[in-house]
Design a protein around this motif. Sequence first.
Motif, mmCIF file in Angstrom:
data_model
loop_
_atom_site.group_PDB
_atom_site.id
_atom_site.type_symbol
_atom_site.label_atom_id
_atom_site.label_comp_id
_atom_site.label_asym_id
_atom_site.label_seq_id
_atom_site.Cartn_x
_atom_site.Cartn_y
_atom_site.Cartn_z
ATOM 1 N N LEU A 386 7.419 -37.453 53.432
ATOM 2 C CA LEU A 386 7.750 -38.864 53.308
ATOM 3 C C LEU A 386 7.961 -39.158 51.842
ATOM 4 C CD1 LEU A 386 7.865 -41.390 55.205
ATOM 5 C CD2 LEU A 386 5.529 -41.851 54.495
ATOM 6 N N GLY A 387 9.135 -39.692 51.479
ATOM 7 C CA GLY A 387 9.401 -39.861 50.060
ATOM 8 C C GLY A 387 10.392 -40.956 49.737
ATOM 9 N N GLU A 388 10.588 -41.152 48.426
ATOM 10 C CA GLU A 388 11.515 -42.152 47.935
ATOM 11 C C GLU A 388 12.925 -41.580 47.909
ATOM 12 O OE1 GLU A 388 10.086 -43.358 44.155
ATOM 13 O OE2 GLU A 388 8.233 -44.256 44.935
ATOM 14 N N VAL A 389 13.904 -42.436 48.253
ATOM 15 C CA VAL A 389 15.294 -41.997 48.359
ATOM 16 C C VAL A 389 16.025 -42.277 47.060
ATOM 17 C CG1 VAL A 389 17.436 -42.274 49.638
ATOM 18 C CG2 VAL A 389 15.248 -42.461 50.821
ATOM 19 N N ASN A 390 16.828 -41.320 46.637
ATOM 20 C CA ASN A 390 17.686 -41.486 45.460
ATOM 21 C C ASN A 390 18.818 -42.439 45.814
ATOM 22 O OD1 ASN A 390 19.474 -41.279 43.323
ATOM 23 N ND2 ASN A 390 19.232 -39.062 43.096
ATOM 24 N N THR A 391 18.859 -43.599 45.147
ATOM 25 C CA THR A 391 19.889 -44.610 45.431
ATOM 26 C C THR A 391 20.910 -44.721 44.305
ATOM 27 O OG1 THR A 391 18.453 -46.334 44.502
ATOM 28 C CG2 THR A 391 18.330 -45.951 46.883
ATOM 29 N N ILE A 393 24.174 -44.322 42.795
ATOM 30 C CA ILE A 393 25.489 -44.043 43.380
ATOM 31 C C ILE A 393 26.199 -42.911 42.658
ATOM 32 C CG2 ILE A 393 27.765 -45.050 43.867
ATOM 33 C CD1 ILE A 393 26.418 -47.726 44.227
ATOM 34 N N GLY A 394 25.996 -42.770 41.359
ATOM 35 C CA GLY A 394 26.677 -41.727 40.600
ATOM 36 C C GLY A 394 25.999 -40.378 40.653
ATOM 37 N N SER A 395 24.872 -40.285 41.305
ATOM 38 C CA SER A 395 24.107 -39.040 41.332
ATOM 39 C C SER A 395 24.659 -38.071 42.370
ATOM 40 C CB SER A 395 22.638 -39.338 41.623
ATOM 41 O OG SER A 395 21.908 -38.147 41.818
ATOM 42 N N ASP A 396 24.565 -36.785 42.052
ATOM 43 C CA ASP A 396 24.961 -35.755 43.009
ATOM 44 C C ASP A 396 23.970 -35.656 44.161
ATOM 45 O OD1 ASP A 396 27.138 -35.148 41.447
ATOM 46 O OD2 ASP A 396 26.112 -33.538 40.337
ATOM 47 N N ASP A 397 22.753 -36.157 43.951
ATOM 48 C CA ASP A 397 21.710 -36.081 44.976
ATOM 49 C C ASP A 397 21.519 -37.414 45.693
ATOM 50 O OD1 ASP A 397 21.206 -33.428 44.338
ATOM 51 O OD2 ASP A 397 19.812 -33.998 42.742
ATOM 52 N N LEU A 398 22.577 -38.220 45.771
ATOM 53 C CA LEU A 398 22.480 -39.512 46.445
ATOM 54 C C LEU A 398 22.007 -39.323 47.886
ATOM 55 C CD1 LEU A 398 23.084 -42.594 46.481
ATOM 56 C CD2 LEU A 398 25.382 -42.023 47.292
ATOM 57 N N GLY A 399 20.957 -40.069 48.253
ATOM 58 C CA GLY A 399 20.432 -39.993 49.615
ATOM 59 C C GLY A 399 19.331 -38.975 49.802
ATOM 60 N N SER A 400 19.092 -38.133 48.795
ATOM 61 C CA SER A 400 18.036 -37.133 48.926
ATOM 62 C C SER A 400 16.697 -37.725 48.497
ATOM 63 C CB SER A 400 18.353 -35.905 48.057
ATOM 64 O OG SER A 400 18.404 -36.268 46.691
ATOM 65 N N VAL A 401 15.608 -37.005 48.791
ATOM 66 C CA VAL A 401 14.262 -37.463 48.459
ATOM 67 C C VAL A 401 13.887 -36.945 47.076
ATOM 68 C CG1 VAL A 401 11.837 -37.350 49.114
ATOM 69 C CG2 VAL A 401 13.591 -37.557 50.879
ATOM 70 N N ASP A 402 13.594 -37.925 46.172
ATOM 71 C CA ASP A 402 13.241 -37.552 44.803
ATOM 72 C C ASP A 402 11.749 -37.307 44.639
ATOM 73 O OD1 ASP A 402 15.814 -37.636 43.900
ATOM 74 O OD2 ASP A 402 15.705 -39.693 43.149
ATOM 75 N N PHE A 403 10.942 -38.139 45.319
ATOM 76 C CA PHE A 403 9.501 -38.067 45.101
ATOM 77 C C PHE A 403 8.796 -38.189 46.448
ATOM 78 C CE2 PHE A 403 5.463 -40.345 44.436
ATOM 79 C CZ PHE A 403 4.810 -39.408 43.644
ATOM 80 N N SER A 404 7.926 -37.230 46.722
ATOM 81 C CA SER A 404 7.219 -37.232 48.005
ATOM 82 C C SER A 404 5.963 -38.079 47.919
ATOM 83 C CB SER A 404 6.847 -35.799 48.406
ATOM 84 O OG SER A 404 8.018 -35.049 48.641
ATOM 85 N N GLU A 405 5.829 -39.032 48.840
ATOM 86 C CA GLU A 405 4.644 -39.875 48.918
ATOM 87 C C GLU A 405 3.634 -39.334 49.910
ATOM 88 O OE1 GLU A 405 5.938 -43.750 49.879
ATOM 89 O OE2 GLU A 405 6.917 -44.120 47.960
ATOM 90 N N GLY A 406 4.061 -38.503 50.804
ATOM 91 C CA GLY A 406 3.133 -37.970 51.798
ATOM 92 C C GLY A 406 3.679 -36.707 52.407
ATOM 93 N N ILE A 407 2.825 -35.752 52.630
ATOM 94 C CA ILE A 407 3.214 -34.507 53.276
ATOM 95 C C ILE A 407 2.237 -34.267 54.415
ATOM 96 C CG2 ILE A 407 3.532 -32.021 53.006
ATOM 97 C CD1 ILE A 407 4.085 -32.535 50.054
ATOM 98 N N GLY A 408 2.754 -33.897 55.551
ATOM 99 C CA GLY A 408 1.868 -33.664 56.669
ATOM 100 C C GLY A 408 2.534 -32.839 57.741
ATOM 101 N N SER A 409 1.822 -32.639 58.823
ATOM 102 C CA SER A 409 2.370 -31.859 59.931
ATOM 103 C C SER A 409 1.723 -32.327 61.231
ATOM 104 C CB SER A 409 2.119 -30.362 59.726
ATOM 105 O OG SER A 409 0.731 -30.102 59.686
#
Length: 822
Positions: A386-391, A393-409
């Motif tokens: 669970l993470g924050e989305v790269n918003t 617009i000029g980034s190559d990683d637009l829409g990807s997760v930059d920072f994870s707020e939670g990891i689980g399974s």
Amino acid sequence: MKTQYTFLILFFFIFSFSAFAQTARIQGVVLDESGKPVENVNITFSNGFTSSDKNGYYMLNVPANEDVRISFSHITLKQASQVVNLKTNENFEFNPVLKTNAEQLSDVVINTKNRKRSQGLENIDPATIRKNPSANPGVESILKTFAGVSGNNELSSQYNVRGGNYDENLVYVNEIEVYRPFLIRSGQQEGLSFTNTDMVENVDFSAGGFQAKYGDKLSSVLDITYRIPTKFGASAEASFLGGSLTVEGVSPNQKWTNITGVRYRDNSLLVNSQETESNFRPTFADVQTYFTYTPSTKWQWSFLGNISQNKYSYEPLSRQTNFGTIDNPIALLVLYDGIEEDEYKTYFGAFKSVFQATENFTLKFIGSAYHTTEQEYFDIFAQYRLGEVNTNIGSDDLGSVDFSEGIGSQLNHARNDLDALIFNAEVKGIHQKEKNNIEWGFKYTREDIRDRIVEWEVIDSAGFKINPPILNLPENDQPYNPYVGPLVPYQNVRATNYVKIDRLSGYLQWSRKDEIGEHEIWYNAGVRAHNWQVSGDNLDGKSQTTFSPRASIAIKPNWEKDMVFRVSGGLYHQPPFYRELRDMNGAVNPDVKAQQSFHIVLSNDYSFKMWNRPFKLVSEAYYKSLTDVNPYTLENVRIRYRAQNNATAFAQGLDLRMNGEFVPGTESWLSFGYMKTEENIDNKGFIARPTDQRLKFGILFQDYMPNIPSVKLYLNLVYNTGLPGGSPSYADPYVYQSRLRDYRRADVGFSYVLTENNAKRPDGHWLKNFKDLSFGFEIFNLFDNQNAITNTWVRDVYSKNQYGVPNYLTTRVFNLKLTARL
């Protein structure tokens, strides 16, 4: 005593056959000049009388071996007659065509879709059902465009009506009750609707206030009739989603008829459009057959059979869902391992016999059996981030997760098996005396269900296991402090149930049509009774009985405007089926009581002309007061009951539907519904029920190109406000009252009909062999709306917040289709 019974049986058959000996039967469909059936045609001869039904069908017993003149008359059509001389027990088919009486036609609308307005039934044209573009085609896809009917899952044939759930709808085919599989968890698993639309002759639907002759459910009745063939015919359909083949025929002596349909469906095209990447090929197939045998003018025997197999093989791979707000976008990324293998096999067979004892007395005998074997096996391991989305617009990683707020399974496991066998035996009677009609029936049902449920879920969030909220365990606040409590699954259901339910039910109702001055009036009053008892291993339920009085009155004033006013209602009960007896831990409570609803419906049916074409506006206001309510949670299309009668509820609303020829020669409609339903569990206060659908808009539109009439357009639009989003397993529903996003769906189909101009083609042309030959192009979810069906619940390790991540349905999908009818 045995000899006495044998003598009575022999006497009965000798008497019956002697009664048949001097008569014959004439039957058929009365048509107008455009080839459409006409109802309410008076068919008479010197000693007999009948009238055509809403499908134009009539049947008349006449003397054999003599000249008999049959007359056909109708208030808006010119009279016709035919002289026949038939052999003993001969069946003669005659389909008269009545010509228009132009002077009277302007005052009366002839419409094949007219329903029994006094009974509050909506009639649906089977041709409209077949042409309707839908990801899950069938009768149910049409119902979802009606006001008061909701279904927020295009992959499912399930629907709810006026605040009820999926288990509260009666479905009949040829007066035989139809059952659904039990272990339905997801709309993707359902496959085909039971009803084969290529075999359908008539469809009636009531959204409430129905008569006592219908069964014991709280919400609606879908009454379907399969057609009896009059000659050889065949139809076939093929598309990217599967295909079907239907063949029908009649024996040379006209006594035997059969119609058989085979269907196959592959939903890969639809489910692979979802956001979860998977190896997924759900396949569904069934065979249905309907035989009739008419040995004489007084007996008719029929058999309806169905075999179906649904296979659901699902291997999820990965998923990314973006949610949250514009200011704080959040993404859920999931990697999966594991597989789900589900299979449903159902076998259904029913015999029906109709005995016309006299012109005014009919007996019906119905026996049916339903057998289903179902398995639901899966082990799905999901690792989520669970993470924050790269918003940017000029980034190559637009829409990807930059920072994870939670990891689980989480790990989900199930080994669920069910085997159910249901028998029904029923007898019905219909008596007609002058203007009175008496109907009665008795039914015995035996349900034998063997069920094993082994289902558990373990959730791990950033190194610490989440405990179930229903257990009083020490607080788990890892990684800050060590956890010393026991390790238990978040959800753990284990049970083996062997359950038998014996039911006796019956009804008695009276109907009458009368006149008050120049006004027409219809009366109906009846009562149902239902007794049942649950038994089985370690189960000894008490015998319970309910009585359900129902009544209606309809009046058609002698006004210039063609209107019918109707009020109906009564007490409706729903004795619990097996799923309603099983609680969330898998245990069966044999003493669950029937849910009870006091229901009243006020309606107005107004037929009028606009643009010199026929239209109809139907308005219905309703109110339901429910007691002994059995609360439930809704997970996709899976219903999990509490198996307690610890709630009260209500539902109220208004439904409007206007249908007519918006385009000449076609039928379209607009519908609007407002509905509110809430429940009060354990006197905690009223909250929204899982089916609290506030606003509903539906459009079904048919059109054609004026310059190229061979090109047809079919449009299906649905808008529903969002349903409550559900809650995590075993959670308090009073805590989780958020709603899903609004459901918006548009499906469109284009069809090029090669046989459109067959009347102008010369005899011998190859297209003259077809009643219909067309190519179609369909777009499902035309505007690519993201619709959600449920939430996935995940937790942020830092803030301890729990998020409801929407599970989205299908995106835009294209389909090609070929249809042929002989």
